[in-house]
Design a protein around this motif. Structure first.
Motif, PDB file in Angstrom:
ATOM      1  N   ARG A 205       0.812  -1.213   0.000  1.00 38.19           N
ATOM      2  CA  ARG A 205       0.000   0.000   0.000  1.00 38.19           C
ATOM      3  C   ARG A 205       0.852   1.273   0.000  1.00 38.19           C
ATOM      4  N   SER A 230       1.014  -6.952  -2.331  1.00 43.87           N
ATOM      5  CA  SER A 230       0.223  -7.310  -1.149  1.00 43.87           C
ATOM      6  C   SER A 230      -1.253  -7.254  -1.530  1.00 43.87           C
ATOM      7  N   ARG A 231      -2.084  -7.788  -0.653  1.00 46.16           N
ATOM      8  CA  ARG A 231      -3.518  -7.781  -0.954  1.00 46.16           C
ATOM      9  C   ARG A 231      -4.081  -6.367  -0.963  1.00 46.16           C
ATOM     10  N   GLN A 244      -0.865 -11.433  -6.325  1.00 42.89           N
ATOM     11  CA  GLN A 244      -0.935 -11.297  -4.861  1.00 42.89           C
ATOM     12  C   GLN A 244      -0.133 -12.397  -4.165  1.00 42.89           C
ATOM     13  N   VAL A 245       0.671 -11.970  -3.197  1.00 40.30           N
ATOM     14  CA  VAL A 245       1.461 -12.914  -2.401  1.00 40.30           C
ATOM     15  C   VAL A 245       0.827 -13.006  -1.022  1.00 40.30           C
ATOM     16  N   GLY A 246       0.654 -14.220  -0.518  1.00 37.59           N
ATOM     17  CA  GLY A 246       0.130 -14.346   0.841  1.00 37.59           C
ATOM     18  C   GLY A 246      -0.831 -15.497   1.001  1.00 37.59           C
ATOM     19  N   GLN A 247      -1.463 -15.497   2.139  1.00 40.54           N
ATOM     20  CA  GLN A 247      -2.356 -16.599   2.530  1.00 40.54           C
ATOM     21  C   GLN A 247      -3.420 -16.882   1.480  1.00 40.54           C
ATOM     22  N   THR A 248      -4.006 -15.819   0.931  1.00 43.45           N
ATOM     23  CA  THR A 248      -5.045 -16.005  -0.081  1.00 43.45           C
ATOM     24  C   THR A 248      -4.518 -15.699  -1.486  1.00 43.45           C
ATOM     25  N   GLY A 261       7.217  -1.060   0.859  1.00 42.60           N
ATOM     26  CA  GLY A 261       5.967  -0.423   1.318  1.00 42.60           C
ATOM     27  C   GLY A 261       4.934  -1.430   1.768  1.00 42.60           C
ATOM     28  N   SER A 263       3.653  -3.723   5.160  1.00 46.08           N
ATOM     29  CA  SER A 263       3.794  -3.675   6.626  1.00 46.08           C
ATOM     30  C   SER A 263       4.199  -5.031   7.221  1.00 46.08           C
ATOM     31  N   GLN A 267      -0.957 -12.447   7.200  1.00 50.87           N
ATOM     32  CA  GLN A 267      -1.453 -13.096   5.976  1.00 50.87           C
ATOM     33  C   GLN A 267      -0.489 -12.881   4.813  1.00 50.87           C
ATOM     34  N   HIS A 268       0.252 -11.783   4.818  1.00 53.98           N
ATOM     35  CA  HIS A 268       1.256 -11.588   3.767  1.00 53.98           C
ATOM     36  C   HIS A 268       2.462 -12.484   4.035  1.00 53.98           C
ATOM     37  N   ASN A 282      10.866   0.330   3.987  1.00 60.49           N
ATOM     38  CA  ASN A 282       9.649   0.820   4.645  1.00 60.49           C
ATOM     39  C   ASN A 282      10.016   2.058   5.448  1.00 60.49           C
ATOM     40  N   LYS A 283       9.125   3.046   5.423  1.00 64.53           N
ATOM     41  CA  LYS A 283       9.485   4.292   6.132  1.00 64.53           C
ATOM     42  C   LYS A 283       9.246   4.196   7.637  1.00 64.53           C
ATOM     43  N   ASP A 300      11.862   6.475   2.692  1.00 71.71           N
ATOM     44  CA  ASP A 300      10.760   6.689   1.757  1.00 71.71           C
ATOM     45  C   ASP A 300      11.062   5.925   0.465  1.00 71.71           C
ATOM     46  N   LEU A 301      10.151   5.040   0.100  1.00 71.36           N
ATOM     47  CA  LEU A 301      10.406   4.190  -1.080  1.00 71.36           C
ATOM     48  C   LEU A 301      10.607   5.008  -2.344  1.00 71.36           C
TER      49      LEU A 301
END
Ligand SMILES: Cc1cc2nc3c(=O)[nH]c(=O)nc-3n(C[C@H](O)[C@H](O)[C@H](O)COP(=O)(O)OP(=O)(O)OC[C@H]3O[C@@H](n4cnc5c(N)ncnc54)[C@H](O)[C@@H]3O)c2cc1C
Length: 317
Positions: A205, A230-231, A244-248, A261, A263, A267-268, A282-283, A300-301
């Motif tokens: 995000r 990310s989702r 999308q990478v992660g549980q779902t 960016g 968190s 789930q990720h 990540n900032k 800052d990315l």
């Protein structure tokens, strides 16, 4: 030595990476014997030999591609009766789990899904609740049918003979109830496939918009990497869901995972925590993703990523 049957995943030409992972795992427990459905076995023989396949059972009939999973389940059932394997390994993909489930019903054997490792005596490791709990399980009824998650095992070569043995099984009419009417081949760009890439660069995000995902793509291209997301990003429509990478989403386990960016929600993490090296931009120095990081940049990315790309470009010419 008893055989370990392995259902090959392939596209008719290329052996999918998960097949080499299953071969690597199987070698510890018996003689790896691949089951190949449809065309392409001869072209794949060298690759299967490279990862230690002793035998390749080839069921070349068209019915395995013309109908959904049922013919493959029947084939596995017939072969399992003939060779009495020590275990049957299938990829823990949507199709693999369904084939494994059907085989379990036909044989009365126990099945374990989403397995990420096998210990002695075929004790299976599973990770549940988005990676929060590790479970050790063992099949108690019959021969274990084990569905192994793609990217859970690092494929390691070891020479095998990969002797091709044609098999012919009469597939019942009952298994031909659902026909495949169309196959649409997904257009692939120049980037590697997400679940097979050795480097993945994922945006979260923090990237802020669909347009800014170009920054992630730039970094990925500089590294020869696949792009993930990310989702939060896929739900916002900034990038297609298939990334999308992660549980779902997809589970990846590359040599290098770069999270930009993101968190680090549980789930990720479930989809990337087995990556060999994890780098984070990540900032927020308190972002949970730093707990997983081998290298982290607090910043800052929009400043860090362009500098990173410039530096990589300088080094790679
Ligand atoms: C059942 C279920 C399943 C789920 N499945 C998945 C899944 O498969 N995959 C998944 O990813 N999520 C999944 N989620 C969602 C998950 O809980 C999180 O909401 C999501 O992962 C958050 O995405 P994110 O890290 O990109 O966004 P956020 O959590 O909002 O994090 C954004 C990060 O960007 C950083 N940032 C902001 N601006 C900048 C900047 N300029 N420079 C640097 N850093 C910056 C912030 O510090 C923050 O850490 C699931 C949730 C549920 C309930």
């Amino acid at each position: 030595m008893a055989e370990i049957l392995i259902l090959a995943e392939h596209d008719g030409e290329t052996v999918k990476k998960v097949t080499t992972e299953l071969l690597t795992l199987a070698r510890r427990f018996g003689e790896p014997a691949v089951i190949w459905t449809g065309a392409g076995a001869e072209a794949a023989q060298a690759r299967l030999a490279e990862f230690g396949a002793a035998k390749v059972y080839v069921a070349a009939g068209p019915e395995y591609d013309e109908y959904v999973v049922a013919p493959k389940a029947e084939l596995l059932f017939e072969l399992a009766k003939q060779v009495t394997p020590a275990a049957v390994l299938v990829p823990s993909t949507a199709e693999g789990r369904e084939i494994g489930g059907r085989l379990a019903v036909k044989t009365g054997w126990g099945i374990l899904t989403d397995v990420v490792g096998l210990g002695d005596d075929l004790n299976a490791e599973q990770v549940i609740f988005g990676g929060a709990i590790n479970v050790s399980s063992r099949v108690r009824a019959g021969t274990p049918i084990i569905c192994v998650r793609p990217n859970a095992i690092s494929p390691e070569p070891a020479a095998g003979a990969a002797v091709i043995e044609p098999v012919s099984v009469t597939i019942s009419d009952a298994a031909k109830q659902a026909r495949v009417t169309e196959k649409v081949v997904q257009q692939r760009g120049a980037r590697p496939e997400l679940t097979e890439a050795s480097i993945v660069v994922s945006g979260g995000r923090g990237v802020g918009s669909a347009e800014n995902m170009a920054l992630i793509e730039k970094l990925a291209d500089a590294l020869g990497a696949a792009v993930g997301a990310s989702r939060a990003v896929t739900d916002a429509g900034w990038y297609p869901h298939q990334f999308q990478v992660g549980q779902t989403g997809k589970t990846v386990s590359p040599q290098l995972y770069v999270a930009v960016g993101i968190s680090g929600a549980i789930q990720h993490r479930a989809g990337m925590q087995t990556s060999k090296t994890i780098m984070v931009v990540n900032k927020d120095p308190e972002a949970p993703i730093f707990e997983l990081a081998d290298f982290g940049v607090v910043g800052d990315l929009f400043k860090v990523v362009p500098q990173l790309v410039e530096e990589i470009d300088k080094r790679t010419g």
